[in-house]
Design a protein around this motif. Structure first.
Motif, PDB file in Angstrom:
ATOM      1  N   LEU A 380     -16.945 -30.419  22.309  1.00 56.99           N
ATOM      2  CA  LEU A 380     -18.162 -29.749  21.407  1.00 56.99           C
ATOM      3  C   LEU A 380     -17.398 -28.697  20.850  1.00 56.99           C
ATOM      4  O   LEU A 380     -17.363 -28.221  19.239  1.00 56.99           O
ATOM      5  CB  LEU A 380     -18.623 -29.403  22.154  1.00 56.99           C
ATOM      6  N   ARG A 381     -16.958 -27.400  21.925  1.00 56.22           N
ATOM      7  CA  ARG A 381     -16.095 -26.234  20.357  1.00 56.22           C
ATOM      8  C   ARG A 381     -15.449 -26.607  19.587  1.00 56.22           C
ATOM      9  O   ARG A 381     -15.744 -25.933  18.800  1.00 56.22           O
ATOM     10  CB  ARG A 381     -15.992 -25.326  21.604  1.00 56.22           C
ATOM     11  N   ASN A 382     -13.773 -27.659  20.301  1.00 61.47           N
ATOM     12  CA  ASN A 382     -12.995 -27.393  19.129  1.00 61.47           C
ATOM     13  C   ASN A 382     -13.444 -28.408  18.095  1.00 61.47           C
ATOM     14  O   ASN A 382     -13.246 -28.269  16.802  1.00 61.47           O
ATOM     15  CB  ASN A 382     -12.055 -28.526  19.560  1.00 61.47           C
ATOM     16  N   ALA A 383     -15.006 -29.058  17.946  1.00 55.53           N
ATOM     17  CA  ALA A 383     -14.917 -30.289  16.992  1.00 55.53           C
ATOM     18  C   ALA A 383     -16.373 -29.173  15.716  1.00 55.53           C
ATOM     19  O   ALA A 383     -16.731 -29.168  14.662  1.00 55.53           O
ATOM     20  CB  ALA A 383     -15.849 -31.178  17.646  1.00 55.53           C
ATOM     21  N   ILE A 384     -17.460 -28.365  16.533  1.00 51.15           N
ATOM     22  CA  ILE A 384     -18.200 -27.269  15.882  1.00 51.15           C
ATOM     23  C   ILE A 384     -16.960 -26.843  15.194  1.00 51.15           C
ATOM     24  O   ILE A 384     -17.134 -26.436  13.714  1.00 51.15           O
ATOM     25  CB  ILE A 384     -18.871 -26.589  16.877  1.00 51.15           C
ATOM     26  N   THR A 385     -15.173 -25.802  14.890  1.00 56.75           N
ATOM     27  CA  THR A 385     -14.979 -25.139  14.768  1.00 56.75           C
ATOM     28  C   THR A 385     -14.314 -26.083  13.726  1.00 56.75           C
ATOM     29  O   THR A 385     -14.150 -25.950  12.498  1.00 56.75           O
ATOM     30  CB  THR A 385     -13.957 -24.349  15.249  1.00 56.75           C
ATOM     31  N   ASP A 386     -13.885 -27.246  13.890  1.00 53.94           N
ATOM     32  CA  ASP A 386     -12.954 -28.740  13.020  1.00 53.94           C
ATOM     33  C   ASP A 386     -13.835 -28.534  12.257  1.00 53.94           C
ATOM     34  O   ASP A 386     -13.443 -28.594  10.659  1.00 53.94           O
ATOM     35  CB  ASP A 386     -12.521 -29.754  13.652  1.00 53.94           C
ATOM     36  N   SER A 387     -15.242 -29.153  11.978  1.00 51.05           N
ATOM     37  CA  SER A 387     -16.178 -29.344  11.466  1.00 51.05           C
ATOM     38  C   SER A 387     -16.746 -28.143  10.310  1.00 51.05           C
ATOM     39  O   SER A 387     -16.956 -28.515   9.337  1.00 51.05           O
ATOM     40  CB  SER A 387     -17.793 -30.350  11.701  1.00 51.05           C
ATOM     41  N   LEU A 388     -16.930 -27.087  10.833  1.00 50.23           N
ATOM     42  CA  LEU A 388     -17.161 -26.008   9.758  1.00 50.23           C
ATOM     43  C   LEU A 388     -16.242 -25.419   9.642  1.00 50.23           C
ATOM     44  O   LEU A 388     -15.996 -24.837   7.925  1.00 50.23           O
ATOM     45  CB  LEU A 388     -17.097 -24.845  10.820  1.00 50.23           C
ATOM     46  N   HIS A 389     -14.711 -25.451   9.678  1.00 50.54           N
ATOM     47  CA  HIS A 389     -13.307 -25.045   9.448  1.00 50.54           C
ATOM     48  C   HIS A 389     -13.512 -25.834   7.238  1.00 50.54           C
ATOM     49  O   HIS A 389     -13.718 -24.856   6.494  1.00 50.54           O
ATOM     50  CB  HIS A 389     -12.378 -25.334   9.294  1.00 50.54           C
ATOM     51  N   LEU A 390     -13.362 -27.356   8.011  1.00 50.87           N
ATOM     52  CA  LEU A 390     -13.660 -28.015   6.700  1.00 50.87           C
ATOM     53  C   LEU A 390     -14.397 -27.869   6.057  1.00 50.87           C
ATOM     54  O   LEU A 390     -14.595 -27.509   4.358  1.00 50.87           O
ATOM     55  CB  LEU A 390     -13.910 -29.294   6.770  1.00 50.87           C
ATOM     56  N   ALA A 391     -16.217 -28.160   6.246  1.00 49.55           N
ATOM     57  CA  ALA A 391     -17.227 -27.422   5.444  1.00 49.55           C
ATOM     58  C   ALA A 391     -16.817 -26.332   5.117  1.00 49.55           C
ATOM     59  O   ALA A 391     -17.398 -25.774   3.404  1.00 49.55           O
ATOM     60  CB  ALA A 391     -18.825 -27.137   6.374  1.00 49.55           C
ATOM     61  N   ILE A 392     -16.464 -25.232   5.048  1.00 50.69           N
ATOM     62  CA  ILE A 392     -16.498 -23.642   5.028  1.00 50.69           C
ATOM     63  C   ILE A 392     -15.828 -23.925   3.315  1.00 50.69           C
ATOM     64  O   ILE A 392     -16.293 -23.166   2.428  1.00 50.69           O
ATOM     65  CB  ILE A 392     -16.584 -22.470   5.641  1.00 50.69           C
ATOM     66  N   LEU A 393     -14.400 -24.525   4.261  1.00 47.46           N
ATOM     67  CA  LEU A 393     -13.793 -24.726   2.940  1.00 47.46           C
ATOM     68  C   LEU A 393     -14.271 -25.278   1.571  1.00 47.46           C
ATOM     69  O   LEU A 393     -13.430 -24.630   0.719  1.00 47.46           O
ATOM     70  CB  LEU A 393     -12.128 -25.098   3.185  1.00 47.46           C
ATOM     71  N   PHE A 394     -14.644 -26.521   1.412  1.00 43.20           N
ATOM     72  CA  PHE A 394     -14.856 -27.524   1.051  1.00 43.20           C
ATOM     73  C   PHE A 394     -15.813 -25.896   0.141  1.00 43.20           C
ATOM     74  O   PHE A 394     -16.458 -26.177  -1.121  1.00 43.20           O
ATOM     75  CB  PHE A 394     -15.900 -28.884   1.987  1.00 43.20           C
ATOM     76  N   GLY A 395     -17.123 -25.822   0.673  1.00 36.21           N
ATOM     77  CA  GLY A 395     -18.130 -25.157   0.115  1.00 36.21           C
ATOM     78  C   GLY A 395     -17.428 -23.825  -0.388  1.00 36.21           C
ATOM     79  O   GLY A 395     -18.427 -23.783  -1.138  1.00 36.21           O
ATOM     80  N   SER A 396     -16.593 -22.988   0.205  1.00 35.35           N
ATOM     81  CA  SER A 396     -16.062 -21.852  -0.312  1.00 35.35           C
ATOM     82  C   SER A 396     -15.597 -22.289  -1.803  1.00 35.35           C
ATOM     83  O   SER A 396     -15.486 -21.672  -3.214  1.00 35.35           O
ATOM     84  CB  SER A 396     -15.296 -20.967   0.442  1.00 35.35           C
ATOM     85  N   LEU A 397     -14.643 -23.494  -1.849  1.00 28.54           N
ATOM     86  CA  LEU A 397     -14.542 -24.540  -3.340  1.00 28.54           C
ATOM     87  C   LEU A 397     -15.453 -24.586  -4.466  1.00 28.54           C
ATOM     88  O   LEU A 397     -15.145 -24.356  -5.473  1.00 28.54           O
ATOM     89  CB  LEU A 397     -13.273 -25.147  -3.335  1.00 28.54           C
ATOM     90  N   MET A 398     -16.739 -25.243  -3.711  1.00 29.50           N
ATOM     91  CA  MET A 398     -17.303 -25.217  -4.397  1.00 29.50           C
ATOM     92  C   MET A 398     -17.976 -24.811  -5.272  1.00 29.50           C
ATOM     93  O   MET A 398     -18.500 -23.950  -6.456  1.00 29.50           O
ATOM     94  CB  MET A 398     -19.263 -25.739  -3.949  1.00 29.50           C
ATOM     95  N   ALA A 399     -18.125 -22.732  -4.582  1.00 30.86           N
ATOM     96  CA  ALA A 399     -18.606 -21.926  -4.886  1.00 30.86           C
ATOM     97  C   ALA A 399     -17.608 -20.916  -6.494  1.00 30.86           C
ATOM     98  O   ALA A 399     -17.897 -20.773  -7.363  1.00 30.86           O
ATOM     99  CB  ALA A 399     -18.655 -20.725  -4.222  1.00 30.86           C
ATOM    100  N   ALA A 400     -16.681 -21.231  -5.541  1.00 29.19           N
ATOM    101  CA  ALA A 400     -15.410 -20.932  -6.823  1.00 29.19           C
ATOM    102  C   ALA A 400     -15.452 -21.506  -7.898  1.00 29.19           C
ATOM    103  O   ALA A 400     -15.408 -21.022  -9.200  1.00 29.19           O
ATOM    104  CB  ALA A 400     -13.856 -21.157  -5.791  1.00 29.19           C
ATOM    105  N   ASN A 401     -15.982 -22.891  -8.368  1.00 30.92           N
ATOM    106  CA  ASN A 401     -15.997 -23.836  -9.766  1.00 30.92           C
ATOM    107  C   ASN A 401     -17.451 -23.228 -10.000  1.00 30.92           C
ATOM    108  O   ASN A 401     -17.415 -22.777 -11.386  1.00 30.92           O
ATOM    109  CB  ASN A 401     -16.604 -25.193  -8.901  1.00 30.92           C
ATOM    110  N   ALA A 402     -18.824 -22.836  -8.867  1.00 34.50           N
ATOM    111  CA  ALA A 402     -19.775 -22.238  -9.546  1.00 34.50           C
ATOM    112  C   ALA A 402     -19.192 -20.937 -10.787  1.00 34.50           C
ATOM    113  O   ALA A 402     -19.944 -20.963 -11.748  1.00 34.50           O
ATOM    114  CB  ALA A 402     -20.788 -22.636  -8.591  1.00 34.50           C
ATOM    115  N   MET A 403     -18.139 -20.444  -9.983  1.00 32.24           N
ATOM    116  CA  MET A 403     -19.074 -19.497 -10.752  1.00 32.24           C
ATOM    117  C   MET A 403     -17.333 -18.762 -11.868  1.00 32.24           C
ATOM    118  O   MET A 403     -17.144 -18.076 -12.682  1.00 32.24           O
ATOM    119  CB  MET A 403     -18.507 -17.742 -10.039  1.00 32.24           C
ATOM    120  N   GLY A 404     -16.823 -19.588 -11.522  1.00 32.50           N
ATOM    121  CA  GLY A 404     -15.370 -19.410 -12.701  1.00 32.50           C
ATOM    122  C   GLY A 404     -14.447 -20.727 -12.829  1.00 32.50           C
ATOM    123  O   GLY A 404     -13.969 -20.905 -13.387  1.00 32.50           O
TER     124      GLY A 404
END
Length: 457
Positions: A380-404
């Motif tokens: 469970l802990r590893n799965a939480i880390t894996d899913s959040l890692h992808l989500a945060i990376l993808f969300g950060s790139l969406m934020a990057a696209n929104a601002m620049g």
């Protein structure tokens, strides 16, 4: 409606009332004092090092260095960006620094003063930083709200990942289909409810059910094998008690040490539960955005499911090291969210921590007899880390696209890849949000140099 809720929360900043400000400051003082006493730390990675510190085999400065090294990336790369983008405080921002400050303090009386000082910095300084950032030509905090959707929806899949890793592809596929059906059904039938809440509940229940079934089947097979050899499980237990519970003596000493400070732990539980009840605090990445949107019951569900992944880790490390978790088993988070008033939150929070500390030895013994359940928590802990890692990376790139747009993606993605190439000086989970903030600052500099025009809308 949900997106608007997040924007409003972030746009409003961290405008806390006086009771909320005082709660944050006093709780930070308390957690720093408890860390100084080596009774509890928030960082799970630091807890195993506490045993040597408690027994005088390592120095306070060396233990502080370990705590800083394991926590700094999460504080500045995850805690601060999440608080600024969601408008909700989180444990990485509050409790990791007080771990460090408490261990750093050479005197017992100085630790709570340092902790209170950090609480004041968070309460007053973060709001100022929020206001300044929103006034910039490139508002990277508003852009970071793009992270909410991938975090909330990809986090929903963590039970599927855990089931797949522990029980194979077939069960993983079944869990995936079930969760997808439930998400679609929830969006259609209950549009005001967070779409992943029901899916996560069923996924976690499937994982626990499969683990318990495997453990029961294994115990049945063991009894049958013992009967065939002419022995019984009872004979085996009485003949070799140490093999069944090899850590009993170590666990007993640590549990006794923690029980001696039960009133202090009850005060800690009351404080954390009160903070959660105020709805200015979220125990996790997804929870922060859910609270920002006003989805309190769904936030409670999410943090309740996370508990199953952390009870074995926190219990075993606490019993082995003699240092508990600042948030305990984190049950006070979801309980606090749902409390109708602060007084009840204080009473219940104290009671929950008392029960947890008193039950630690028993929990350790039970976990020793349920190996598949213990394994499930690890998955469970590893799965939480894996899913959040992808989500945060993808969300950060969406934020990057929104601002620049493309330039924003180039800078943020480039900083993330550079961090990977350099051996991750910033921990992977925090690297992408940190890159968004650095990228946002750089885009503002380029704007002032008349080399960049902010993305409209």
């Amino acid at each position: 409606m949900g997106t608007t809720g997040t924007q409003l929360a972030a746009g409003a900043g961290l405008n806390l009332s006086l009771p909320q400000q005082l709660t944050v400051i006093v709780l930070c003082a308390l957690t720093a004092f408890i860390s100084h006493m080596a009774l509890a730390v928030f960082n799970d990675g630091v807890r195993p090092f506490m045993l040597d510190f408690i027994h005088g085999r390592t120095t306070r400065s060396a233990t502080t260095a370990v705590s800083f090294g394991l926590s700094a990336g999460f504080i500045f790369g995850l805690g601060a960006p999440m608080a600024l983008s969601s408008g909700v405080l989180n444990p990485w921002l509050l409790f990791l620094p007080t771990d460090i400050l408490g261990l750093l303090s050479p005197k017992k009386w100085l630790a709570p003063l340092l902790g209170a000082g950090w609480g004041a910095v968070v309460v007053f300084g973060l709001n100022g930083a929020n206001e300044v950032a929103h006034d910039l030509p490139v508002d990277f905090l508003t852009a970071m709200q793009q992270m909410s959707t991938p975090i909330l929806f990809l986090f929903t899949l963590f039970p599927v990942l855990a089931i797949t890793k522990q029980f194979g592809r077939a069960w993983g596929a079944v869990a995936g289909v079930v969760e997808l059906v439930l998400v679609v059904a929830t969006m259609k039938l209950w549009p005001d409810m967070f779409a992943g809440a029901l899916a996560m509940a069923v996924g976690v229940l499937m994982l626990i059910g499969l683990a318990v079934r495997r453990d029961l089947a294994q115990r049945k097979a063991d009894r049958a094998a013992e009967a065939a050899r002419g022995t019984t499980a009872a004979d085996q237990d009485s003949a070799q008690p140490a093999e069944d519970d090899p850590m009993a003596s170590l666990f007993s000493a640590s549990a006794t040490r923690l029980r001696r400070h039960l009133p202090l732990f009850m005060l800690l539980g009351a404080g954390v539960c009160l903070l959660a009840q105020m709805h200015i605090f979220g125990g996790g990445e997804a929870t922060s955005f859910l609270i920002a949107k006003g989805h309190i019951s769904e936030a409670a569900q999410v943090d309740f499911y996370r508990v199953f992944g952390f009870i074995p880790l926190i219990a075993t490390t606490a019993l082995a090291s003699g240092a508990y978790g600042i948030a305990g088993f984190t049950l006070v988070y979801p309980i606090g969210y749902l409390m109708p008033n602060p007084v009840l939150a204080v009473v219940v929070g104290a009671a929950v921590f008392a029960i947890e500390v008193l039950a630690l030895s028993y929990i350790g013994k039970v976990l020793g007899k349920l190996p598949s359940v213990r394994d499930s928590s690890e998955h469970l802990r590893n799965a939480i880390t894996d899913s959040l890692h992808l989500a945060i990376l993808f969300g950060s790139l969406m934020a990057a696209n929104a601002m620049g747009a493309g330039l924003g993606i180039l800078i943020v993605g480039g900083l993330y890849l550079l961090n990977e190439a350099m051996g991750r000086p910033v921990v992977r989970m925090a690297a992408a949000p940190a890159a968004v903030i650095v990228g946002g600052i750089l885009l503002n500099v380029l704007y002032w140099l008349d080399l960049f025009t902010p993305v409209k809308g």
